[in-house]
Design a protein around this motif. Sequence first.
Motif, mmCIF file in Angstrom:
data_model
loop_
_atom_site.group_PDB
_atom_site.id
_atom_site.type_symbol
_atom_site.label_atom_id
_atom_site.label_comp_id
_atom_site.label_asym_id
_atom_site.label_seq_id
_atom_site.Cartn_x
_atom_site.Cartn_y
_atom_site.Cartn_z
ATOM 1 N N MET A 1 14.189 -8.480 -10.577
ATOM 2 C CA MET A 1 14.552 -7.693 -9.491
ATOM 3 C C MET A 1 13.367 -6.855 -9.360
ATOM 4 N N ILE A 2 13.121 -6.406 -7.853
ATOM 5 C CA ILE A 2 11.805 -5.502 -7.560
ATOM 6 C C ILE A 2 12.406 -4.379 -7.001
ATOM 7 N N ASP A 3 12.176 -3.335 -7.661
ATOM 8 C CA ASP A 3 12.797 -1.982 -7.113
ATOM 9 C C ASP A 3 11.436 -1.243 -6.569
ATOM 10 N N PHE A 4 11.781 0.009 -5.944
ATOM 11 C CA PHE A 4 10.662 0.678 -5.147
ATOM 12 C C PHE A 4 9.835 1.335 -6.556
ATOM 13 N N THR A 5 10.519 1.828 -7.536
ATOM 14 C CA THR A 5 9.383 2.264 -8.746
ATOM 15 C C THR A 5 8.378 1.267 -9.137
ATOM 16 N N ASP A 6 9.197 0.118 -9.577
ATOM 17 C CA ASP A 6 8.266 -1.141 -10.224
ATOM 18 C C ASP A 6 7.268 -1.383 -9.334
ATOM 19 N N ALA A 7 7.612 -1.621 -7.938
ATOM 20 C CA ALA A 7 6.691 -2.069 -7.031
ATOM 21 C C ALA A 7 5.413 -1.140 -6.886
ATOM 22 N N ALA A 26 -14.271 2.903 -0.609
ATOM 23 C CA ALA A 26 -13.848 3.990 -0.091
ATOM 24 C C ALA A 26 -12.207 3.889 0.209
ATOM 25 N N THR A 27 -11.730 4.051 1.279
ATOM 26 C CA THR A 27 -10.293 4.037 1.467
ATOM 27 C C THR A 27 -9.967 2.928 2.085
ATOM 28 N N ALA A 28 -10.799 1.859 2.221
ATOM 29 C CA ALA A 28 -10.442 0.378 2.794
ATOM 30 C C ALA A 28 -9.260 -0.334 1.954
ATOM 31 N N GLY A 29 -8.647 -1.100 2.968
ATOM 32 C CA GLY A 29 -7.518 -1.927 2.240
ATOM 33 C C GLY A 29 -6.360 -1.585 2.350
ATOM 34 N N ASN A 30 -5.109 -2.177 1.989
ATOM 35 C CA ASN A 30 -3.674 -1.920 1.996
ATOM 36 C C ASN A 30 -2.963 -2.865 1.280
ATOM 37 N N TYR A 31 -2.146 -2.618 0.416
ATOM 38 C CA TYR A 31 -1.290 -3.350 -0.433
ATOM 39 C C TYR A 31 0.266 -3.326 -0.252
ATOM 40 N N SER A 32 1.076 -4.176 -0.269
ATOM 41 C CA SER A 32 2.501 -4.201 -0.220
ATOM 42 C C SER A 32 3.310 -4.952 -1.181
ATOM 43 N N MET A 33 4.569 -4.757 -1.310
ATOM 44 C CA MET A 33 5.411 -5.623 -2.141
ATOM 45 C C MET A 33 6.797 -5.602 -1.416
#
Length: 208
Positions: A1-7, A26-33
């Motif tokens: 189970m993946i909840d927001f806090t774990d992610a 710098a501020t490059a990139g973005n990550y998601s789950m």
Amino acid sequence: MIDFTDAANAIVAAGGRLDRLGLAPATAGNYSMRLDDGTMAITVSGAHKGRLTPGQVMRASLEGASLDGKKPSAETLLHCLVYEVDGGAGAVLHSHSVAGTVLSRALADRSAIELEGYELLKIFPGVVDHDVRIAMPLVDNSQDMPTLAAQLRPILQAGTPPLPAFYIRGHGLYAWGPTMDAAENLVEACEFLLNCAWEELKLNGGGR
């Protein structure tokens, strides 16, 4: 189970690791789950990925709408596209390296980065031997995310399953996997392979 806090914690850890590898300038990139409730956790706009805190990770819908009032990255729609096209995608990472950026520019007339004969190609799902050629989709950069997503959709849908990586020319790599660990491994392997391909191109006198 993946909840927001774990992610959020996993995204923060990934930012630190990719920053140490020199893949998050710098501020490059973005990550998601992808979350179990049908939403996603994604980095906010403008955050340095090597200094991320859980408060710089936000919740958004899989259509890209903010669900907590924070501002998502401009490239959130590309994460949405990956989750739409690949039902097995659980984490998406967008990294930046010198070698990949310059290689993609050198291949000005190409629509793919071809990687062949490398042992690390076995990082891609279904690849069991180094003696194979992988064509990583390569598309021109654009600030118009809906248009870029529309251009990428048929390219990603052409694979069954989709190749879990593509490159935006002069910009950076998108790679994903079923878990954050798998996505991190794929990013690290892809960036290594792109570095090898750039060095080979230079040795062979290639370029524009």
